[in-house]
Design an enzyme around this catalytic site. Sequence first.
Site, PDB file in Angstrom:
ATOM      1  CD  GLU A   1      10.019  20.359 101.682  1.00  0.00           C
ATOM      2  OE1 GLU A   1       9.251  21.345 101.740  1.00  0.00           O
ATOM      3  OE2 GLU A   1      11.250  20.460 101.625  1.00  0.00           O
TER       4      GLU A   1
ATOM      5  NE  ARG B   1      14.645  34.768 130.213  1.00  0.00           N
ATOM      6  CZ  ARG B   1      13.700  35.538 130.695  1.00  0.00           C
ATOM      7  NH1 ARG B   1      12.437  35.167 130.597  1.00  0.00           N
ATOM      8  NH2 ARG B   1      13.984  36.680 131.273  1.00  0.00           N
TER       9      ARG B   1
ATOM     10  CG  ASP C   1      11.198  38.619 131.769  1.00  0.00           C
ATOM     11  OD1 ASP C   1      12.101  39.186 132.371  1.00  0.00           O
ATOM     12  OD2 ASP C   1      11.277  37.509 131.245  1.00  0.00           O
TER      13      ASP C   1
ATOM     14  N   PRO D   1       5.604  24.754 111.553  1.00  0.00           N
ATOM     15  CG  PRO D   1       6.648  25.278 109.532  1.00  0.00           C
ATOM     16  CD  PRO D   1       6.352  24.137 110.441  1.00  0.00           C
TER      17      PRO D   1
HETATM   18  C1  4G3 Z   1       7.381  20.307 110.126  1.00  0.00           C
HETATM   19  C2  4G3 Z   1       9.087  24.807 113.009  1.00  0.00           C
HETATM   20  C3  4G3 Z   1       8.660  20.708 110.504  1.00  0.00           C
HETATM   21  C4  4G3 Z   1       6.836  20.785 108.958  1.00  0.00           C
HETATM   22  C5  4G3 Z   1       9.711  23.851 112.204  1.00  0.00           C
HETATM   23  C6  4G3 Z   1       8.857  22.037 108.568  1.00  0.00           C
HETATM   24  C7  4G3 Z   1       9.682  26.471 111.433  1.00  0.00           C
HETATM   25  C8  4G3 Z   1       9.070  26.131 112.618  1.00  0.00           C
HETATM   26  C9  4G3 Z   1       9.391  21.549 109.720  1.00  0.00           C
HETATM   27  C10 4G3 Z   1       7.568  21.646 108.172  1.00  0.00           C
HETATM   28  C11 4G3 Z   1      10.291  24.263 111.011  1.00  0.00           C
HETATM   29  C12 4G3 Z   1       8.412  27.159 113.455  1.00  0.00           C
HETATM   30  C13 4G3 Z   1      10.750  21.981 110.143  1.00  0.00           C
HETATM   31  N1  4G3 Z   1      10.276  25.573 110.667  1.00  0.00           N
HETATM   32  N2  4G3 Z   1       7.977  28.278 112.849  1.00  0.00           N
HETATM   33  N3  4G3 Z   1      10.879  23.422 110.120  1.00  0.00           N
HETATM   34  O1  4G3 Z   1       8.262  26.979 114.654  1.00  0.00           O
HETATM   35  O2  4G3 Z   1       7.043  22.165 107.021  1.00  0.00           O
END
Ligand code: 4G3
Length: 284
Positions: free
Chosen positions: A116, A153, A168, A88
């Site tokens: 986490e 794609r 696109d 994230p």
């Molecule tokens: C690493 C990516 C991985 C740290 C992974 C959570 C959302 C996304 C994860 C963490 C994820 C995204 C696994 N969630 N927004 N979860 O691309 O806190």
Amino acid sequence: MKFLFVTLFPEQIEQAAGHSIIQRAVNKGLVEISCINPREFTHDVHRTVDDTPFGGGAGMVLKPEPMVAAIRKAKEQLPNARVIAMCPGGRTLKQSIVEEYAHCGQDFIFVCGHYEGFDERIFNWVDEKLSIGDYVLTGGEMPALIVMDAIARFIPGVLGKLVSAEEDSFSTGLLEYPQYTRPVNFEGLEVPEVLRGGNHALIDAWRLQESLKATYFLRPDLLTEEQLRLIEKPLPYKMKKAQRKFWEELRGKIAAAKEALAAVTEQDAGEKDTALLKEDEGNG
Ligand code: 4G3
């Protein structure tokens, strides 16, 4: 193009690769998908891949040894790959990044985390962190599959012959124009006249106007300064007649949409967006 997923849940990847357009691309040999499971690189009886965080706190963290062993194996198999960790906190994916990936000529290793997150030291074996948007999911598999799908794609032959990812809406930088198919009248809702007329110059102009209008109202940040100027500021004194007509028509549509908006101010914002884009249906 080859995609290798470092994942504790390879079934999730295999399942997604077994459908529709991606499956066809695999069968045609245009895309190769494989997985490496970090659990295969554990040595204890419990096959432990995670542990509690130093410093305390809730949740578990992915241990470096099995993750890095799996990434090393992945790099042996795809030495020319970009190693991307889905998290994230990574750079947020957008179409221009997808296009850069699609055209860079490299294979891809997606490192999918769970719990986490990763032990920070794992990132020393990763080229970049990538996010698909500002939200947290239970794992990186779905984000990685989304990135693969968006890249695939662009591989010639993956989409149908007449469809091109390069054309696109997001690759043109504008939102999509409205599309219609049969029937001409569905429960009183008609397909705009211009689309039924077969005049392709008129159709192209109508579609571009609709794309510009939708983008102007919903994502003005996507418009170039030039486009915004042609919508809002006095038109240049010297301008080809057809061009002037195009931009004047668009301004008319936008003004009508703004009036429609004023008429629905008591409704909530979500409904407004819809009302804006519906105002001139059928008057092509
Ligand atoms: C690493 C990516 C991985 C740290 C992974 C959570 C959302 C996304 C994860 C963490 C994820 C995204 C696994 N969630 N927004 N979860 O691309 O806190």
